[in-house]
Design a protein around this motif. Sequence first.
Motif, PDB file in Angstrom:
ATOM      1  N   ALA A   1       0.890  -1.253  -0.092  1.00  0.00           N
ATOM      2  CA  ALA A   1       0.007   0.071  -0.139  1.00  0.00           C
ATOM      3  C   ALA A   1       1.018   1.386  -0.130  1.00  0.00           C
ATOM      4  N   THR A   2       1.889   1.137   0.902  1.00  0.00           N
ATOM      5  CA  THR A   2       2.914   2.324   0.805  1.00  0.00           C
ATOM      6  C   THR A   2       3.556   2.617  -0.599  1.00  0.00           C
ATOM      7  N   ASN A   3       3.979   1.434  -1.043  1.00  0.00           N
ATOM      8  CA  ASN A   3       4.573   1.673  -2.369  1.00  0.00           C
ATOM      9  C   ASN A   3       3.684   2.084  -3.467  1.00  0.00           C
ATOM     10  N   GLU A   4       2.509   1.817  -3.596  1.00  0.00           N
ATOM     11  CA  GLU A   4       1.352   2.099  -4.416  1.00  0.00           C
ATOM     12  C   GLU A   4       1.048   3.582  -4.187  1.00  0.00           C
TER      13      GLU A   4
ATOM     14  N   ILE B   1      -5.200   0.051 -11.888  1.00  0.00           N
ATOM     15  CA  ILE B   1      -4.453  -0.348 -10.801  1.00  0.00           C
ATOM     16  C   ILE B   1      -4.901  -0.986  -9.643  1.00  0.00           C
ATOM     17  N   SER B   2      -6.152  -1.009  -9.252  1.00  0.00           N
ATOM     18  CA  SER B   2      -6.752  -2.008  -8.293  1.00  0.00           C
ATOM     19  C   SER B   2      -6.806  -3.249  -8.569  1.00  0.00           C
ATOM     20  N   ILE B   3      -7.070  -3.573 -10.054  1.00  0.00           N
ATOM     21  CA  ILE B   3      -7.067  -4.908 -10.533  1.00  0.00           C
ATOM     22  C   ILE B   3      -5.721  -5.512 -10.601  1.00  0.00           C
ATOM     23  N   GLY B   4      -4.901  -4.724 -10.796  1.00  0.00           N
ATOM     24  CA  GLY B   4      -3.531  -5.337 -11.292  1.00  0.00           C
ATOM     25  C   GLY B   4      -2.911  -5.673 -10.007  1.00  0.00           C
ATOM     26  N   SER B   5      -2.969  -4.719  -9.069  1.00  0.00           N
ATOM     27  CA  SER B   5      -1.994  -4.841  -7.800  1.00  0.00           C
ATOM     28  C   SER B   5      -2.654  -5.452  -6.595  1.00  0.00           C
ATOM     29  N   GLY B   6      -4.158  -5.463  -6.958  1.00  0.00           N
ATOM     30  CA  GLY B   6      -4.761  -6.113  -5.706  1.00  0.00           C
ATOM     31  C   GLY B   6      -5.221  -5.064  -4.746  1.00  0.00           C
ATOM     32  N   SER B   7      -4.565  -3.849  -5.016  1.00  0.00           N
ATOM     33  CA  SER B   7      -5.371  -2.807  -3.942  1.00  0.00           C
ATOM     34  C   SER B   7      -6.499  -1.910  -4.454  1.00  0.00           C
ATOM     35  N   GLU B   8      -6.964  -1.528  -3.697  1.00  0.00           N
ATOM     36  CA  GLU B   8      -8.161  -0.763  -4.029  1.00  0.00           C
ATOM     37  C   GLU B   8      -7.758   0.861  -4.193  1.00  0.00           C
TER      38      GLU B   8
ATOM     39  N   ARG C   1      -4.749   1.620   4.668  1.00  0.00           N
ATOM     40  CA  ARG C   1      -4.989   2.694   3.759  1.00  0.00           C
ATOM     41  C   ARG C   1      -3.940   3.612   3.660  1.00  0.00           C
ATOM     42  N   LYS C   2      -3.634   3.960   2.488  1.00  0.00           N
ATOM     43  CA  LYS C   2      -2.633   5.018   2.270  1.00  0.00           C
ATOM     44  C   LYS C   2      -3.459   6.418   1.301  1.00  0.00           C
ATOM     45  N   ARG C   3      -3.216   7.397   1.711  1.00  0.00           N
ATOM     46  CA  ARG C   3      -3.990   8.606   0.968  1.00  0.00           C
ATOM     47  C   ARG C   3      -2.846   9.354   0.525  1.00  0.00           C
ATOM     48  N   VAL C   4      -3.009   9.703  -0.774  1.00  0.00           N
ATOM     49  CA  VAL C   4      -2.312  10.757  -1.755  1.00  0.00           C
ATOM     50  C   VAL C   4      -3.022  11.842  -2.355  1.00  0.00           C
TER      51      VAL C   4
ATOM     52  N   VAL D   1      -5.357   4.591  -1.162  1.00  0.00           N
ATOM     53  CA  VAL D   1      -4.826   3.153  -1.528  1.00  0.00           C
ATOM     54  C   VAL D   1      -5.083   2.322  -0.329  1.00  0.00           C
ATOM     55  N   SER D   2      -6.197   1.207  -0.568  1.00  0.00           N
ATOM     56  CA  SER D   2      -6.498   0.426   0.666  1.00  0.00           C
ATOM     57  C   SER D   2      -6.222  -0.869   0.123  1.00  0.00           C
TER      58      SER D   2
END
Length: 935
Positions: A75-78, A110-117, A133-136, A150-151
């Motif tokens: 999550a942090t990287n994304e 991105i969500s589909i490819g990384s598994g993150s929402e 969760r990570k917010r940008v 990013v969740s």
Amino acid sequence: MRKGYFYLIPKMLSSTIVGECTATDPRARAEISAPDTDQLGQLSSGIAWFTGIAAGLLIPLLVLGFGYVTQHLLATNEAAMLSAVAKLQGPLHFPRREGRDTLEQLLHTISIGSGSEVTLNTENSNGALDLIRKRVEVRKADGTRATLTVSRSLQPVFMAAALGLIPGALIGFLVFRVTQAYPRKMLGIAMNELERRTEAEHRLRTANSLFSAILESTAEGIVAIDGQGRIVACNTRYLELWKLSERERVQDDDCLLFASLAAKVRDPKAFLERNQQLLGAPTSELTECLELHDGRSFEWTSRPQRIQGEVVGRISTFRDVSESKRAEVLLSTEKAVLEKVVRGAPLEDALFVVADAIERESGDMFCAIFFCEDGRTTNLNVVTGRSLPSWYRDQLLALHPRIGQHKDDSYCINVETPGRWFESRAYLRLMEQLAVSQTNLETIRGSTGDTIGLVLAHYRINSDHGFERDGQLLHIASQMCAIAIDRYRSTRELDLLAHYDFLTGLPNRKRFHDHLRRAIERAQGTNRPLGLLFLDLDRFKAVNDSLGHAAGDALLKVAASRIRECVRAHDVVARLSGDEFVVLIEDLQRTEIAAGLARKIAARMTEGVSLNGHETFISASVGIALYPKDGNTLEDLLKNADAAMYEVKGQGRNGVQFFHSRMNEGGLERLQLEGQLRRVLERNEMAIHYQPKVLASTSAIVGAEALLRWHHPEQGLMLPSKFVPLLEETGLIVDFWDWIIRQVCEDMLRLDQVSSRRIDIAVNVSARQFGKRRLREGLIRAVDATGVDPGRLELELTESLLMKEPQQASQILYELRELGVGGIAIDDFGTGYSSLAYLKRFPITGLKIDRSFVSGIAQSSQDGAIVQAILALARSLDLRVTAEGVETLEQATSLTVQGCHELQGYYFGKPVSLESFIEALNGVSARSRLPADRE
């Protein structure tokens, strides 16, 4: 010496007691430690549970943590990547497509490819569990700002963690089991080790206590010395043995202590040198005996003390051997004393051994022993040890000491207060000459309790003689002296009993044999003859039986005294046995001297002796044998003198007879006959002959007398006068009775077969047979075996036999009559002593007139009168009379006329064998002359 050394063992004992109080019983110790063991077990179980649970949760927690970290990093990287893109592109222009703008599509991609929402300006997206969760923030093209979130969902992580519970539970269970078993095992080992250690400590404390108790209870003094010669420990017995004072115990300098010990030893220099030698040679051992000034003796044993083979000190033990050493010395002394007494040494030599021994044992004593050797209370003798000079004994005996009850006699040592005599002026002067003082004495008491001597202890003036041990030595010495004196007297008494006759005081047979043997040896050297008188008192048995044994003993004493009065001073008189005495005459110059002494003794013996108020007269028969004429050996002289004495007996007694060779010839013949008689029945050499008895009125044979005959293999037919007395003397006649009565009964059966007449047989009974059970038993057996009528048997007995014990004889005669014996006749009537009163009481049936009266009936009126008296007596008593020894017609006629019933003699027939007697029965005349032997 350091004070603490003497209290080491008491402290050890007290510490041991404390240790025992804390833990004395293993079961108690187990009960005390049991709660601790349970608590540790519960703790171990808790730890196992905790470890198992922790191990079981470890994998799920690791999976959960790893998943969480991974999701967080993603999550942090994304979020960082989106933030970087946003910065590089500036404002984003996202066209709308399919109801969504381009940005939203990008986020969707991105969500589909990384598994993150990735959401924009939303708090939640599709209700998913967004734990990370990570917010940008981004700026859109329209200039607005949007927040990209990013969740990443943790649900997969939780699922993976849940799946990890399965292997975790398995691992946790294994960890639980391992953790539960291993600590328990380790705990058990630890507890066992702890228990063993506790038990070992308890055993150690017990061993220390036992060792301490043994060390304190031992009879030996024990001291431990280190390598520098310092005392490190000792037991209480050590202090008691050496009698150390309190000041000596507490001093710190061991050298002073050893000096104190050395001062108590008789040889202190040697004692100290020996200690130095032991200190210089640590591995050496020592065993020796120490003599102390107070008389005690110590056995000193010293051995090195080693620890793991290295010498670290020395252990010395001291044992009081005073009693055992004294006992050994006294035992050896007693043995030496008794050996001297038994070997016949003078009593002075035996008592000197006692005096010398206690002097050596004491070391300071001078011993003197007063004693009564002969058992009387006078004539004391004195024995001293080596320490007193010889003149002391002579001067002491010059005071004429005696032991008794006389208090006023200055020479008498009173048994109640013996010390007063030794306080006399004469004795004190003697003590001054010796420079000694008598300080102690002990009485010697015999086995009967009487005082038989004294033991004196002398000491130098001003010497230290107050030892208790010397008093004990005196007591022991007195006991040993009493044993020696009593044993000496007993030995002398035994010697007297063994070599002298206790009744007369004369030498006995053994002692006389010694005298005679030495006399023969002296006679062989000097070629001088010697004489031997053998005496036997006549009629001594009659005196002994009639007046009693006490009177007989008195008579023997009188006889011994008279013999001693008659002989010379140097002649030896002895009593051999009973009433036999012998006199040994040495240096016999003429044989008349021996004959004169023998006649003198014989004449002296005929004098009367008063015994129990009765004046008694005896005589002596004396036989004389001379050396070397009548024998060269002791046995020959005694045998020949005895033979000469019996020659006197045979000649009427009360006489003197020298030995001659013919005496032994008769004795030798008697011995040979006796030996042959013992086997005569086996060889079938004995026979029975019969002499007929006829009826006086008709001369018809009505009976016979059975008479023994011996067909000797060398001497031919032997008459009974030569062997019947020998049978009676040796007692063989008792054994012959069974054969005689059986043979007579069998011969009566043969007579019945060849003759129709009744023939009664008379059998003689000797004095040795009469009164014996075998007389009746043999008669019963013979009658039962043959079936003969016992009424045809007649037993002939002499009147002297019946009158010896008339009451007993009467009872025996009645018993024989009860057996059915036909007649009992008194043989040789008129030649002995008869009591008419007893004659009337006896169940006799006949009398036999002796041949001495019959032979002179025709020539002597006296013999005729005696025969008439006997016949008159028989008629008055209703007895049948038989006259024996009838040899002429005149004798037969005279006896028939006077009324004699039966006649027997050579005139009618001589004793003949059974066959010849049968021929006589069948003959025409009773006076048939039959070839026969002469009775």
